[in-house]
Scaffold this motif. Structure first.
Motif, PDB file in Angstrom:
ATOM      1  N   LYS A 149      10.504  -3.993 -16.576  1.00  0.00           N
ATOM      2  CA  LYS A 149      10.285  -3.229 -15.348  1.00  0.00           C
ATOM      3  C   LYS A 149       9.461  -1.972 -15.646  1.00  0.00           C
ATOM      4  CE  LYS A 149      12.701  -1.080 -11.466  1.00  0.00           C
ATOM      5  NZ  LYS A 149      14.020  -0.720 -10.912  1.00  0.00           N
ATOM      6  N   TYR A 165      -1.935   1.704  -7.983  1.00  0.00           N
ATOM      7  CA  TYR A 165      -1.215   1.232  -6.790  1.00  0.00           C
ATOM      8  C   TYR A 165      -0.433   2.401  -6.209  1.00  0.00           C
ATOM      9  CZ  TYR A 165      -2.017  -3.820  -7.283  1.00  0.00           C
ATOM     10  OH  TYR A 165      -2.564  -5.071  -7.315  1.00  0.00           O
ATOM     11  N   HIS A 214       2.591   2.462  -4.711  1.00  0.00           N
ATOM     12  CA  HIS A 214       4.041   2.481  -4.948  1.00  0.00           C
ATOM     13  C   HIS A 214       4.379   1.667  -6.190  1.00  0.00           C
ATOM     14  CE1 HIS A 214       4.374   4.175  -0.930  1.00  0.00           C
ATOM     15  NE2 HIS A 214       3.663   3.153  -0.473  1.00  0.00           N
ATOM     16  N   HIS A 256       7.961   0.122  -6.482  1.00  0.00           N
ATOM     17  CA  HIS A 256       8.215  -0.982  -5.571  1.00  0.00           C
ATOM     18  C   HIS A 256       7.427  -2.221  -5.988  1.00  0.00           C
ATOM     19  CE1 HIS A 256      10.710   1.429  -3.180  1.00  0.00           C
ATOM     20  NE2 HIS A 256       9.791   2.038  -2.424  1.00  0.00           N
ATOM     21  N   GLU A 257       6.156  -1.993  -6.400  1.00  0.00           N
ATOM     22  CA  GLU A 257       5.345  -3.125  -6.845  1.00  0.00           C
ATOM     23  C   GLU A 257       6.005  -3.822  -8.045  1.00  0.00           C
ATOM     24  OE1 GLU A 257       2.726  -4.308  -5.375  1.00  0.00           O
ATOM     25  OE2 GLU A 257       1.983  -2.686  -4.099  1.00  0.00           O
ATOM     26  N   ASN A 274       9.157  -3.779  -8.837  1.00  0.00           N
ATOM     27  CA  ASN A 274      10.331  -4.481  -8.308  1.00  0.00           C
ATOM     28  C   ASN A 274       9.956  -5.815  -7.688  1.00  0.00           C
ATOM     29  OD1 ASN A 274      12.956  -3.649  -8.558  1.00  0.00           O
ATOM     30  ND2 ASN A 274      12.688  -1.902  -7.167  1.00  0.00           N
ATOM     31  N   LEU A 275       8.908  -5.766  -6.895  1.00  0.00           N
ATOM     32  CA  LEU A 275       8.483  -6.981  -6.220  1.00  0.00           C
ATOM     33  C   LEU A 275       8.116  -8.066  -7.235  1.00  0.00           C
ATOM     34  CD1 LEU A 275       7.742  -8.592  -3.739  1.00  0.00           C
ATOM     35  CD2 LEU A 275       5.515  -7.462  -3.700  1.00  0.00           C
ATOM     36  N   ASN A 328      11.180  -9.458  -8.795  1.00  0.00           N
ATOM     37  CA  ASN A 328      11.861 -10.390  -7.899  1.00  0.00           C
ATOM     38  C   ASN A 328      11.152 -11.729  -7.866  1.00  0.00           C
ATOM     39  OD1 ASN A 328      14.120  -8.956  -6.974  1.00  0.00           O
ATOM     40  ND2 ASN A 328      12.860  -7.746  -5.577  1.00  0.00           N
ATOM     41  N   ILE A 329       9.830 -11.651  -7.775  1.00  0.00           N
ATOM     42  CA  ILE A 329       9.063 -12.903  -7.786  1.00  0.00           C
ATOM     43  C   ILE A 329       9.329 -13.665  -9.084  1.00  0.00           C
ATOM     44  CG2 ILE A 329       6.733 -13.883  -7.851  1.00  0.00           C
ATOM     45  CD1 ILE A 329       5.847 -11.528  -6.064  1.00  0.00           C
ATOM     46  N   TYR A 331      -3.045 -11.321  -6.707  1.00  0.00           N
ATOM     47  CA  TYR A 331      -3.102 -10.008  -7.335  1.00  0.00           C
ATOM     48  C   TYR A 331      -4.505  -9.704  -7.856  1.00  0.00           C
ATOM     49  CZ  TYR A 331       1.820  -8.935  -6.951  1.00  0.00           C
ATOM     50  OH  TYR A 331       3.049  -8.615  -6.449  1.00  0.00           O
ATOM     51  N   ASN A 373      10.737 -17.126  -2.819  1.00  0.00           N
ATOM     52  CA  ASN A 373      11.071 -16.580  -4.131  1.00  0.00           C
ATOM     53  C   ASN A 373      11.447 -15.108  -4.033  1.00  0.00           C
ATOM     54  OD1 ASN A 373      10.871 -18.783  -5.893  1.00  0.00           O
ATOM     55  ND2 ASN A 373       8.629 -18.697  -5.840  1.00  0.00           N
ATOM     56  N   ILE A 374      10.661 -14.373  -3.261  1.00  0.00           N
ATOM     57  CA  ILE A 374      10.978 -12.957  -3.066  1.00  0.00           C
ATOM     58  C   ILE A 374      12.369 -12.817  -2.449  1.00  0.00           C
ATOM     59  CG2 ILE A 374      10.342 -10.879  -1.795  1.00  0.00           C
ATOM     60  CD1 ILE A 374       7.411 -11.803  -1.993  1.00  0.00           C
ATOM     61  N   GLY A 388      14.987 -13.582  -4.913  1.00  0.00           N
ATOM     62  CA  GLY A 388      15.007 -12.516  -5.914  1.00  0.00           C
ATOM     63  C   GLY A 388      15.741 -11.288  -5.406  1.00  0.00           C
ATOM     64  N   ILE A 389      15.422 -10.897  -4.176  1.00  0.00           N
ATOM     65  CA  ILE A 389      16.070  -9.702  -3.625  1.00  0.00           C
ATOM     66  C   ILE A 389      17.556  -9.947  -3.399  1.00  0.00           C
ATOM     67  CG2 ILE A 389      16.107  -8.081  -1.704  1.00  0.00           C
ATOM     68  CD1 ILE A 389      13.169  -8.758  -1.240  1.00  0.00           C
ATOM     69  N   PHE A 405      12.432  -0.090  -0.117  1.00  0.00           N
ATOM     70  CA  PHE A 405      11.823  -1.345  -0.580  1.00  0.00           C
ATOM     71  C   PHE A 405      11.560  -2.289   0.594  1.00  0.00           C
ATOM     72  CE2 PHE A 405      12.127  -5.452  -3.058  1.00  0.00           C
ATOM     73  CZ  PHE A 405      10.886  -5.314  -3.655  1.00  0.00           C
ATOM     74  N   PHE A 457       8.518  -1.085   2.299  1.00  0.00           N
ATOM     75  CA  PHE A 457       7.375  -1.435   1.451  1.00  0.00           C
ATOM     76  C   PHE A 457       6.935  -2.885   1.660  1.00  0.00           C
ATOM     77  CE2 PHE A 457       6.374  -3.593  -2.586  1.00  0.00           C
ATOM     78  CZ  PHE A 457       5.134  -3.034  -2.867  1.00  0.00           C
TER      79      PHE A 457
END
Lengths: 181, 181, 181, 181
Positions: C126, C138, C140, C143-144, C146-147, C150-151, C178, D150-151, D154-155, D170, D173
């Motif tokens: 992370k 970027y 945030h 948050h990015e 985190n995203l 999660n993915i 991306y 997936n997101i 994940g969350i 989040f 975001f």
DNA sequence: CATGAATGAGTCTTCATTCAT
DNA sequence: GATGAATGAAGACTCATTCAT
């Protein structure tokens, strides 16, 4: 046809039939009241309403079977001609229909699994045999009767356990041995 | 004295002895593994470590008993003189010591309670009898052997079930019947 | 090759391998120490001599797996180029060899079965992602990060659970999203 | 309120509630039927009368939870407006009440502990997302749907595992990322 | 008469763990 | 270090039986 038709409900009879079937094929302890109820298409509680407990059910069945077996032996025990008594006795294990097979199977199963609860005896046939051998002037009628009884049980047992001898030939052999043909 | 002394621990032997005793007196299904463990002075789990499950225990016992019974029959099956074969066979049920009584009891109990798990057969003694009757020039040696076998099982059964005849007299009667005394 | 080669005996390693395999495939509670011993070809007692109890064994395995997973993430966390960090992260779930699959499987299994004993964290990756997104300007970065995490977990999970998508196409799609290809 | 009110007795419902609670908090294998019975205030045998075995109980609970989760997803899957579909999907993990948290927890727990018994799928929501992305003229609706799924997982996973991020931020975001606010 | 929900004791079996060797 | 016998507690599941309806 059934013995129970007198003052029994249909379901009561169904229970007895199911229990007879299952006790015979699996034995007493291996048959649960649950299985009996399922097999009879009846609620489990009903068994206890009618027969008080599992033992009561067993006793009812033993009584029934005892009656049936005695009926099966009637043609022997009510015969007067001593030769015919012997012939019928020695023929008996070789002419069983499926219901008789079931009765004898239960007889043997319970004899070994519940030795205390065994009111099915062969006393009557023994007496008949003694009388026959006496009439035929055998020296030791009681021993002769015993011997035939042992042979009878031995053959019944081996037939029920599925020993695959040539039964007809053995039947003939026996009758010959006793000079009956 | 026991068959199990070879690779077995003391407790393993204790389990087998307890199970033999209890299966013989109460039957297979009526004997719980808990009872066996208590009787053997052993933890219940140990039964399963050594014999995998209750059936495995039964099989071990059946195997043992089978060996013991065959040993018991040795004096018959290894005899050459046909008359002696017959004599020994007809004497057998009348000279049982307590251990032999137990073995035969188990044999009968399990034969009826666990019909599928029954490797104890009488094949060997049957062959011996056939040979004997052949030597003695009987016309139907196989049927004669069968008959004796049925008599044997019949007598054993009635003795184990506690029928209280005069066994000695009956023994003599049988030997006489076959012209052996 | 193994992590445990230092001062471990062969059998100790065998135990760890067996437990890893079994915990991964069946889960912690469904795997008995008996099964582990059998699988490892080792006596059950040895597990307890080396790892004190089942939990100790689990901890040893979790520690190992944690190390292996961190090693697996090394190429990401030690990368300086932020684009490469992202590329490697998004490629990771699509290039697993069988050992890595096992490690991640254990990671997920234990995360849900033993929530308290879960020292395998994704903290390091992370931080790496935050740094990367910061460098890439970027808005945030946290948050990015985190995203993406999660993915990552979402994809890993669905791959391990055997969802049969076209993984290659999805990989390409992500890199595109991306702006990495 | 409960799903089980129809043909079920009070105790049956109590069992299901207890098992749901315990499976969710401790996992399937770590929860004994004894514990469930105690927790439900019920005899242990009753569990087996109603659900046949432990697995049957699990299946009943999985079925229930599946229904509840699908109901929870209804507001998404029955929505026509594609933007609203996305918004609701991305909001979902941030607005869970305690019952929904329990359902999702069970979903994840069993997914990893009992991988074979997992009829709770996200198929319906996936289709809904594909439709939404198609309407919104995304180039790769299926991949986009996969990504969101997936997101989402994940969350959900990180929330249930107690990762303590600033969830609201989040959430915002994410909505921003998809141009939904 | 008949049902079926419910129980408590018991059954077979597995478990993690200990210990003498 | 390594084994394997042994255990006691707990595991899932079954049993005969009761009882309200």
């Amino acid at each position: 046809m059934s013995v129970h038709s007198l003052n029994m409900t249909l379901k009561q009879t169904k229970i007895l039939e199911a229990a007879l079937e299952l006790f015979t094929s699996e034995g007493y302890h291996a048959t649960s009241t649950y299985k009996i109820a399922k097999y009879a298409g009846v609620s489990e509680g009903l068994i206890f309403r009618h027969f008080h407990n599992k033992e009561g059910l067993a006793k009812a069945i033993i009584k029934d079977t005892s009656i049936k077996i005695n009926k099966h032996l009637d043609s022997i025990t009510k015969e007067d001609d001593p030769k015919l008594v012997l012939i019928e006795t020695l023929n008996l294990p070789f002419n069983l229909n499926s219901s008789e097979i079931q009765n004898w199977n239960l007889f043997f199963k319970l004899k070994w699994e519940l030795p205390d609860n065994n009111p099915i005896t062969m006393e009557l046939i023994k007496k008949t045999l003694i009388k026959a051998f006496t009439k035929l002037r055998y020296k030791h009628p009681e021993h002769e009767a015993n011997l035939v009884l042992n042979i009878l049980e031995g053959i019944l047992s081996s037939i029920l356990q599925g020993q695959d001898e040539d039964q007809n030939a053995f039947n003939t052999f026996l009758l010959n041995k006793y000079g009956l043909i």
